[in-house]
Design a protein around this motif. Structure first.
Motif, mmCIF file in Angstrom:
data_model
loop_
_atom_site.group_PDB
_atom_site.id
_atom_site.type_symbol
_atom_site.label_atom_id
_atom_site.label_comp_id
_atom_site.label_asym_id
_atom_site.label_seq_id
_atom_site.Cartn_x
_atom_site.Cartn_y
_atom_site.Cartn_z
ATOM 1 N N UNK A 270 3.078 5.888 -3.208
ATOM 2 C CA UNK A 270 4.285 6.609 -3.644
ATOM 3 C C UNK A 270 4.339 6.654 -5.232
ATOM 4 N N UNK A 271 3.863 5.363 -5.768
ATOM 5 C CA UNK A 271 3.793 5.503 -7.339
ATOM 6 C C UNK A 271 2.777 6.403 -7.972
ATOM 7 N N UNK A 272 1.533 6.406 -7.173
ATOM 8 C CA UNK A 272 0.427 7.230 -7.446
ATOM 9 C C UNK A 272 0.566 8.617 -7.282
ATOM 10 N N UNK A 273 1.454 8.911 -6.470
ATOM 11 C CA UNK A 273 1.762 10.341 -6.046
ATOM 12 C C UNK A 273 2.676 11.153 -7.149
ATOM 13 N N UNK B 296 0.774 -1.280 -0.079
ATOM 14 C CA UNK B 296 -0.066 0.059 -0.130
ATOM 15 C C UNK B 296 0.945 1.372 -0.098
ATOM 16 N N UNK B 297 2.055 1.136 0.715
ATOM 17 C CA UNK B 297 2.857 2.354 0.779
ATOM 18 C C UNK B 297 3.477 2.476 -0.584
ATOM 19 N N UNK B 298 3.863 1.475 -1.135
ATOM 20 C CA UNK B 298 4.682 1.646 -2.560
ATOM 21 C C UNK B 298 3.576 2.176 -3.500
#
Length: 204
Positions: free
Chosen positions: A200-203, A195-197
């Motif tokens: 980060x990618x979506x941001x 979920x964190x990764x």
């Protein structure tokens, strides 16, 4: 509980958690239910990767009384709360991993929703990645009785499955025995990292 020796199983889990780096310094606390009246919980201020059987203290679930008079972990009241709320809980693991700590701060709502991950099926009762798993998040507090009361109030109207996050603090999770609690911990840690990764990618 299904283990022949639950304390030995918990010790092995603690050493495994220490190797994973999920309880740095002397953080975290672990416990196992003895019976309907007592549990065994880690003594305060001990490295979880170096624990021995002597580092576990008997605590009365209903009162938090420690017959030995020694000092148990600071979050003892959260363990006894969970044991009191659900008689099927046999073991509880509280960790301070980077993923659980950071994600509990990134998620601003009072619940982390996990959906779409195959690893959700590592959690008891989950059969599809399409289902939602909601992990409640409570604000951090040094007042453990007040935090326990807040969690107990929340549990009156919401199902309390698998575990909860304390914001900026870490994860508390459980299972019917040590093996299930350990599986839930590993599954949730994987899900938290995913979920964190993803965020980060979506941001970017």
């Amino acid at each position: 509980m299904s283990e022949k020796n639950p304390l030995e199983a918990l010790l092995a889990a603690c050493h495994w958690i220490g190797e994973k780096g999920w309880c740095p310094a002397t953080g975290g606390n672990m416990s196992v239910r003895e019976d309907s009246h007592f549990c065994l919980i880690t003594e305060s201020g001990k490295d979880k990767g170096q624990l021995t059987a002597e580092n576990f203290l008997q605590v009365e679930i209903a009162t938090n009384r420690v017959p030995s008079g020694r000092k148990p972990s600071a979050e003892t009241g959260l363990h006894t709360l969970v044991y009191g709320l659900d008689p099927h809980v046999g073991a509880i693991l509280h960790t301070h991993s980077v993923n659980s700590t950071v994600l509990s701060r990134v998620e601003r709502s009072n619940g982390l929703v996990l959906q779409g991950y195959e690893m959700q099926k590592s959690l008891a009762g989950q059969s599809s990645h399409l289902e939602q798993v909601i992990i409640p998040i409570f604000d951090n507090s040094q007042d453990i009785p007040a935090l326990a009361a807040e969690i107990a109030k929340w549990a009156q109207t919401h199902p309390l499955h698998y575990g909860f996050l304390i914001r900026g603090h870490g994860l508390t999770c459980w299972g019917k025995d040590v093996a299930e609690a350990r599986r839930h911990l590993e599954g949730l840690e994987f899900l938290f990292e995913c979920e964190l990764q993803l965020r980060l990618l979506e941001a970017k």
